[in-house]
Design an enzyme around this catalytic site. Structure first.
Site, PDB file in Angstrom:
ATOM      1  N   SER A 148       0.819  -1.207   0.000  1.00 55.07           N
ATOM      2  CA  SER A 148       0.000   0.000   0.000  1.00 55.07           C
ATOM      3  C   SER A 148       0.858   1.264   0.000  1.00 55.07           C
ATOM      4  O   SER A 148       1.665   1.463  -0.888  1.00 55.07           O
ATOM      5  CB  SER A 148      -0.952  -0.039   1.198  1.00 55.07           C
ATOM      6  OG  SER A 148      -1.839   1.046   1.148  1.00 55.07           O
ATOM      7  N   HIS A 149       0.714   2.071   1.040  1.00 50.74           N
ATOM      8  CA  HIS A 149       1.398   3.367   1.080  1.00 50.74           C
ATOM      9  C   HIS A 149       2.804   3.272   1.657  1.00 50.74           C
ATOM     10  O   HIS A 149       3.507   4.273   1.703  1.00 50.74           O
ATOM     11  CB  HIS A 149       0.571   4.323   1.935  1.00 50.74           C
ATOM     12  CG  HIS A 149       0.288   3.739   3.287  1.00 50.74           C
ATOM     13  ND1 HIS A 149      -0.696   2.809   3.472  1.00 50.74           N
ATOM     14  CD2 HIS A 149       0.881   3.903   4.477  1.00 50.74           C
ATOM     15  CE1 HIS A 149      -0.706   2.443   4.740  1.00 50.74           C
ATOM     16  NE2 HIS A 149       0.244   3.084   5.381  1.00 50.74           N
ATOM     17  N   ASP A 312      -2.863   6.543  -3.132  1.00 52.76           N
ATOM     18  CA  ASP A 312      -1.683   5.942  -2.504  1.00 52.76           C
ATOM     19  C   ASP A 312      -1.024   4.894  -3.395  1.00 52.76           C
ATOM     20  O   ASP A 312      -1.349   4.759  -4.566  1.00 52.76           O
ATOM     21  CB  ASP A 312      -2.059   5.343  -1.146  1.00 52.76           C
ATOM     22  CG  ASP A 312      -2.870   4.077  -1.293  1.00 52.76           C
ATOM     23  OD1 ASP A 312      -3.644   3.986  -2.273  1.00 52.76           O
ATOM     24  OD2 ASP A 312      -2.736   3.161  -0.460  1.00 52.76           O
ATOM     25  N   ASP A 314      -1.175   1.662  -3.898  1.00 54.51           N
ATOM     26  CA  ASP A 314      -1.971   0.702  -4.665  1.00 54.51           C
ATOM     27  C   ASP A 314      -3.328   1.277  -5.083  1.00 54.51           C
ATOM     28  O   ASP A 314      -4.222   0.540  -5.503  1.00 54.51           O
ATOM     29  CB  ASP A 314      -2.157  -0.598  -3.885  1.00 54.51           C
ATOM     30  CG  ASP A 314      -2.807  -0.390  -2.533  1.00 54.51           C
ATOM     31  OD1 ASP A 314      -2.757   0.747  -2.004  1.00 54.51           O
ATOM     32  OD2 ASP A 314      -3.394  -1.344  -1.997  1.00 54.51           O
ATOM     33  N   ASP A 316      -5.894   2.581  -3.563  1.00 55.56           N
ATOM     34  CA  ASP A 316      -7.181   2.383  -2.890  1.00 55.56           C
ATOM     35  C   ASP A 316      -7.532   3.550  -1.946  1.00 55.56           C
ATOM     36  O   ASP A 316      -8.658   3.678  -1.516  1.00 55.56           O
ATOM     37  CB  ASP A 316      -7.250   1.029  -2.152  1.00 55.56           C
ATOM     38  CG  ASP A 316      -6.142   0.838  -1.134  1.00 55.56           C
ATOM     39  OD1 ASP A 316      -5.257   1.708  -1.032  1.00 55.56           O
ATOM     40  OD2 ASP A 316      -6.166  -0.210  -0.442  1.00 55.56           O
ATOM     41  N   ARG A 317      -6.536   4.384  -1.634  1.00 54.84           N
ATOM     42  CA  ARG A 317      -6.838   5.528  -0.758  1.00 54.84           C
ATOM     43  C   ARG A 317      -7.090   6.795  -1.576  1.00 54.84           C
ATOM     44  O   ARG A 317      -6.705   6.871  -2.747  1.00 54.84           O
ATOM     45  CB  ARG A 317      -5.665   5.793   0.181  1.00 54.84           C
ATOM     46  CG  ARG A 317      -5.428   4.661   1.145  1.00 54.84           C
ATOM     47  CD  ARG A 317      -4.367   5.019   2.148  1.00 54.84           C
ATOM     48  NE  ARG A 317      -4.188   3.895   3.062  1.00 54.84           N
ATOM     49  CZ  ARG A 317      -3.706   3.989   4.282  1.00 54.84           C
ATOM     50  NH1 ARG A 317      -3.338   5.163   4.757  1.00 54.84           N
ATOM     51  NH2 ARG A 317      -3.587   2.934   5.056  1.00 54.84           N
ATOM     52  N   LYS A 411     -11.429  -0.517  -0.753  1.00 57.47           N
ATOM     53  CA  LYS A 411     -11.598   0.919  -0.878  1.00 57.47           C
ATOM     54  C   LYS A 411     -11.074   1.313  -2.252  1.00 57.47           C
ATOM     55  O   LYS A 411     -10.300   0.573  -2.865  1.00 57.47           O
ATOM     56  CB  LYS A 411     -10.888   1.649   0.254  1.00 57.47           C
ATOM     57  CG  LYS A 411      -9.447   1.282   0.456  1.00 57.47           C
ATOM     58  CD  LYS A 411      -8.976   1.804   1.808  1.00 57.47           C
ATOM     59  CE  LYS A 411      -7.530   1.388   2.062  1.00 57.47           C
ATOM     60  NZ  LYS A 411      -7.357   0.745   3.356  1.00 57.47           N
TER      61      LYS A 411
HETATM   62  C1  G1P Z   1      -3.749   1.268   8.309  1.00 62.75           C
HETATM   63  C2  G1P Z   1      -4.981   2.125   8.499  1.00 62.75           C
HETATM   64  C3  G1P Z   1      -6.215   1.298   8.289  1.00 62.75           C
HETATM   65  C4  G1P Z   1      -6.162   0.626   6.917  1.00 62.75           C
HETATM   66  C5  G1P Z   1      -4.869  -0.143   6.761  1.00 62.75           C
HETATM   67  C6  G1P Z   1      -4.709  -0.701   5.349  1.00 62.75           C
HETATM   68  O1  G1P Z   1      -3.740   0.227   9.237  1.00 62.75           O
HETATM   69  O2  G1P Z   1      -4.999   2.716   9.769  1.00 62.75           O
HETATM   70  O3  G1P Z   1      -7.349   2.103   8.396  1.00 62.75           O
HETATM   71  O4  G1P Z   1      -7.239  -0.254   6.745  1.00 62.75           O
HETATM   72  O5  G1P Z   1      -3.756   0.716   7.019  1.00 62.75           O
HETATM   73  O6  G1P Z   1      -4.707   0.282   4.377  1.00 62.75           O
HETATM   74  P1  G1P Z   1      -2.922   0.278  10.630  1.00 62.75           P
HETATM   75  O7  G1P Z   1      -1.492   0.588  10.276  1.00 62.75           O
HETATM   76  O8  G1P Z   1      -3.521   1.394  11.414  1.00 62.75           O
HETATM   77  O9  G1P Z   1      -3.131  -1.067  11.252  1.00 62.75           O
HETATM   78 ZN    ZN Z   2      -3.456   1.289  -0.156  1.00 60.16          ZN
END
Ligand code: G1P
Ligand code: ZN
Length: 578
Positions: A148-149, A312, A314, A316-317, A411
């Site tokens: 992801s990010h 982000d 991938d 999804d954000r 998302k």
């Molecule tokens: C974080 C975000 C959460 C999201 C997840 C995946 O997780 O807070 O809302 O679903 O990334 O994108 P966390 O690092 O808080 O467990």
């Molecule tokens: Zn992501």
């Protein structure tokens, strides 16, 4: 290979080993890589393969250990029902190690008897596009490669997650089974075919398996065209409306260019940082006001576009910005819900809304006004899946810049931007006007998250335990004028499958409706990250223009004091405040 868990694999692989493949499988003119050699490579368990909030995320160097990726993929395949005749979707966000991992997973899928793998060209698929493709082609599921990010590159992070046939993240029961499988691992099956062409569209055979390479954008674009009023958004751009979309050198670039510029007519150059790079160009593609500073600077400048947005790693954000205004994700969810009937796909109204527990209660008020249910679930998109599948909700979101709906089971960053564009096109109102009017009508939920990153894991656990021990004595206590009404640790009872998930964050609920939530991140790869979520409701429009941190200062002081944050972390300030 022993009996029990590996039994299915041996049987399926044996069919290939002893050349019992039907002759017609090779009767087509497709390019074929057939060695008919499935190897069983001996391996050993890695103790750190329990998936977190969203799949398994580790440093690239961890994934580069011998058999590390292979073990986890084998553990996923072992957890699936018979895959004979099934289709698997595969793709990732293009970060460092993506292409290498794709080759391994295709060869392992070919060794496990999948009928078909649908692959995004070049091994690329955004998370929402993967969810869309899984659903559209009735696949058994998909493997998405992304952290992801989290930062990318040789020294950055890599990740892998499995999504089921509904297109959504594997539920906890399955991720636990995958973990258990990984801990009993002693060999994995893989085809020994040479390097596979993942760049040419079309079909080819790998062993007996069909590999179909698709354009990563086409199905996703077609889906969005079904949901939104594209002609109205096109007319909006034609009228001179300007957008700046920051793809942050990650996977959303090709999607954003194809959709906003090529299809909807946004001016060329509306998408910035649009080339996905293996190291995301050194950017941190987590679209929040800190990481998307370049975009927000543009939005605050004299020549600011009408709307700013970012996505982000991938895709999804999403982040939505107006001129001199960054919309909080919690407000965004509430505003989309309040205006949903302006969008063709949601014209008939919403079934319900869901938010993650730390997300502000702005959407609760909209749900109440609409007379629909609002569900509060633990952090992580996987908890929305059952509610969506059971038709209990239509929209859902998280404070962490995630918003989505029943159209897929992830998302969806570009979907959120299209939703805003559709509302703007339908109302003729700017982002700022929509936000201000929403606050005036429903009140404003001042909201902020303070993250303390890379802290010592043991100290973080002690901090949480310290809070837990205080829970019985907190109700009734007053601090800085905030009186604690309820203090608990959040537990979720899933109304669809009856499962209970506990230990999902410590909550202090105050008499005036304010909240403080503490939880430890489940996605970090370095030490622990403490997240402190702060929310305070303000109904008086005269006070809506205050600066967020100023409005929350008293609550922040309480939050730091109750948890003894500086004592446990040695930090006086949060690493990131959003
Ligand atoms: C974080 C975000 C959460 C999201 C997840 C995946 O997780 O807070 O809302 O679903 O990334 O994108 P966390 O690092 O808080 O467990
Ligand atoms: Zn992501």
């Amino acid at each position: 290979m022993s009996a029990s868990r590996h039994d299915g694999i041996s049987r399926r692989s044996a069919a290939f080993d002893c050349n019992t493949v039907r002759a017609d499988v090779f009767s087509t003119a497709l390019p074929t890589q057939t060695t008919m050699s499935i190897e069983h490579i001996s391996s050993k368990p890695y103790s750190d393969q329990r998936p977190g909030t969203s799949g398994l995320r580790k440093k690239v160097t961890v994934f580069q250990q011998s058999g590390y990726l292979e073990n986890f993929v084998q553990a996923i395949f072992d957890a699936l029902p018979d895959v004979d005749g099934q289709t698997l979707v595969l793709g990732g966000d293009g970060r460092y190690y993506n292409a290498h991992a794709i080759q391994i997973i295709i060869r392992m899928a070919a060794a496990h008897g999948f009928a078909k793998v649908i692959l995004g060209r070049g091994g690329l698929l955004s998370t929402p596009a993967a969810s869309c493709v899984i659903r559209k082609y009735a696949a058994i599921g998909g493997i998405i490669l992304s952290a992801s990010h989290n930062p990318a590159g040789a020294d950055g992070d890599f990740g892998i997650k499995y999504n089921g046939s509904n297109g959504g993240p594997a539920p906890e029961k399955l991720t636990e089974e995958i973990y258990a499988n990984s801990q009993a691992m002693h060999s994995y099956a893989i085809s020994s075919v040479a390097s596979i062409n993942i760049y040419s569209l079309g079909q080819q055979r790998i062993e007996t398996m069909l590999l179909q390479v698709i354009d990563p954008v086409v199905d996703y674009l077609a889906m969005q065209q079904q949901l939104f009023d594209f002609p109205a958004i096109k007319a909006l751009f034609a009228s001179g409306f300007t957008l700046c979309f920051d793809a942050m050198c990650a996977i959303s670039g090709p999607y954003a260019k194809a959709i906003f510029e090529d299809t909807l007519g946004a001016r060329h150059g509306s998408v910035i940082n649009g080339e996905p790079l293996p190291d995301f160009g050194g950017m941190h593609p987590d679209p929040n006001p800190v990481n998307a500073a370049e975009l927000l600077q543009r939005m605050n400048g004299a020549a600011a576009p009408d709307m700013g947005a970012a996505s982000d790693g991938d895709a999804d954000r999403n982040l939505i910005a107006g001129r001199n205004l960054c919309v909080t994700p919690s407000d965004s969810l509430a505003i989309l819900a309040a205006n949903a009937t302006l969008v063709p796909a949601y014209r008939n109204g919403l079934l319900g809304i869901a938010r993650s527990m730390p997300t502000s209660r702005a959407c609760d008020q909209v749900a109440q006004a609409l007379g629909i249910a609002c569900y509060e679930v633990p952090t992580g998109w996987k908890f929305f899946g059952n509610l969506l599948d059971a038709h209990k909700i239509t929209l859902c979101g998280e404070e962490s810049y995630g918003t989505g709906s029943s159209h897929i089971r992830e998302k969806d960053g570009i979907w959120a931007v299209l939703f805003w564009l559709n509302i703007i096109a339908a109302t003729g109102k700017s982002v700022n006007t929509l936000v201000q009017e929403h606050w005036a009508h429903f009140g404003r939920h001042f909201y902020s998250r303070h993250d303390f990153e890379a802290i010592n894991s043991e100290r973080a656990a002690q901090l949480m335990q310290g809070l837990r021990l205080q829970l019985p004595s907190l109700p009734g206590r007053s601090m800085q004028g905030y009186c604690v009404q309820v203090a608990d640790e959040f537990s979720y009872h899933d109304p669809v499958d009856g499962s209970t998930t506990s230990g999902q964050g410590i909550r202090l609920l105050f008499a005036d409706g304010s909240r403080i939530v503490y939880r430890l991140s489940g996605t970090g790869t370095e030490g622990a990250t403490l997240r402190v979520y702060l929310e305070q409701y303000q109904s008086d429009p005269a006070l809506h223009q205050q600066d967020t941190q100023a409005a929350l200062a008293g609550l922040v002081a309480v939050a730091y004091q109750v948890a003894s944050i500086s004592e446990f972390t040695g930090m006086q300030q949060a690493s990131v405040i959003t």
